[in-house]
Design a protein around this motif. Sequence first.
Motif, short mmCIF file in Angstrom:
data_model
loop_
_atom_site.label_atom_id
_atom_site.label_comp_id
_atom_site.label_asym_id
_atom_site.label_seq_id
_atom_site.Cartn_x
_atom_site.Cartn_y
_atom_site.Cartn_z
N ASN A 1 0.84 -1.18 0.00
CA ASN A 1 0.00 0.00 0.00
C ASN A 1 0.89 1.24 0.00
OD1 ASN A 1 -2.38 1.33 -0.01
ND2 ASN A 1 -2.98 0.79 2.07
N LEU A 55 -7.98 13.62 -0.21
CA LEU A 55 -8.75 12.50 0.34
C LEU A 55 -9.75 11.97 -0.68
CD1 LEU A 55 -9.42 13.82 3.95
CD2 LEU A 55 -7.93 11.91 3.29
N LYS A 57 -9.50 12.04 -3.89
CA LYS A 57 -8.75 11.30 -4.92
C LYS A 57 -8.31 9.94 -4.40
CE LYS A 57 -4.79 11.75 -8.00
NZ LYS A 57 -3.65 12.60 -8.39
N ALA A 58 -7.88 9.88 -3.15
CA ALA A 58 -7.40 8.63 -2.56
C ALA A 58 -8.54 7.67 -2.24
CB ALA A 58 -6.59 8.93 -1.29
N ASP A 59 -9.73 8.22 -1.98
CA ASP A 59 -10.87 7.41 -1.56
C ASP A 59 -12.13 7.91 -2.28
OD1 ASP A 59 -12.63 5.74 -0.17
OD2 ASP A 59 -12.52 6.92 1.69
N GLY A 61 -14.81 6.70 -3.27
CA GLY A 61 -16.11 6.24 -2.78
C GLY A 61 -16.70 7.13 -1.70
N HIS A 62 -15.86 7.89 -1.05
CA HIS A 62 -16.31 8.79 0.02
C HIS A 62 -16.06 10.26 -0.31
CE1 HIS A 62 -15.79 4.94 2.24
NE2 HIS A 62 -16.97 5.32 2.69
N ALA A 63 -15.79 10.54 -1.59
CA ALA A 63 -15.45 11.90 -2.01
C ALA A 63 -16.54 12.90 -1.64
CB ALA A 63 -15.18 11.93 -3.51
N TYR A 66 -16.20 13.79 2.02
CA TYR A 66 -15.06 14.67 2.28
C TYR A 66 -15.38 16.10 1.84
CZ TYR A 66 -12.44 10.32 2.81
OH TYR A 66 -11.99 9.09 3.21
#
Length: 74
Positions: A1, A55, A57-59, A61-63, A66
Amino acid sequence: NAKKVTTVTEGIAIRQPDEIDHQGDDGHDHSDGDPHVWQSPKNDKIMVNNIVEALAKADPGHADTYRANGEAYN
């Protein structure tokens, strides 16, 4: 990771020595500019937005969460 690094100060200009109010100067040198970017609410909003987008971009599904939280914070 793999870990990602985000520069939260992206888009913030460092105040130059001739822009700094030296009233109440505590004796430390700002000859290269004032690095205390977090002392400005305007800069704080830029940093929050940079964090939110990193955040999102990294996740992805939760954009939306955020972005909503960032908007509420700002």
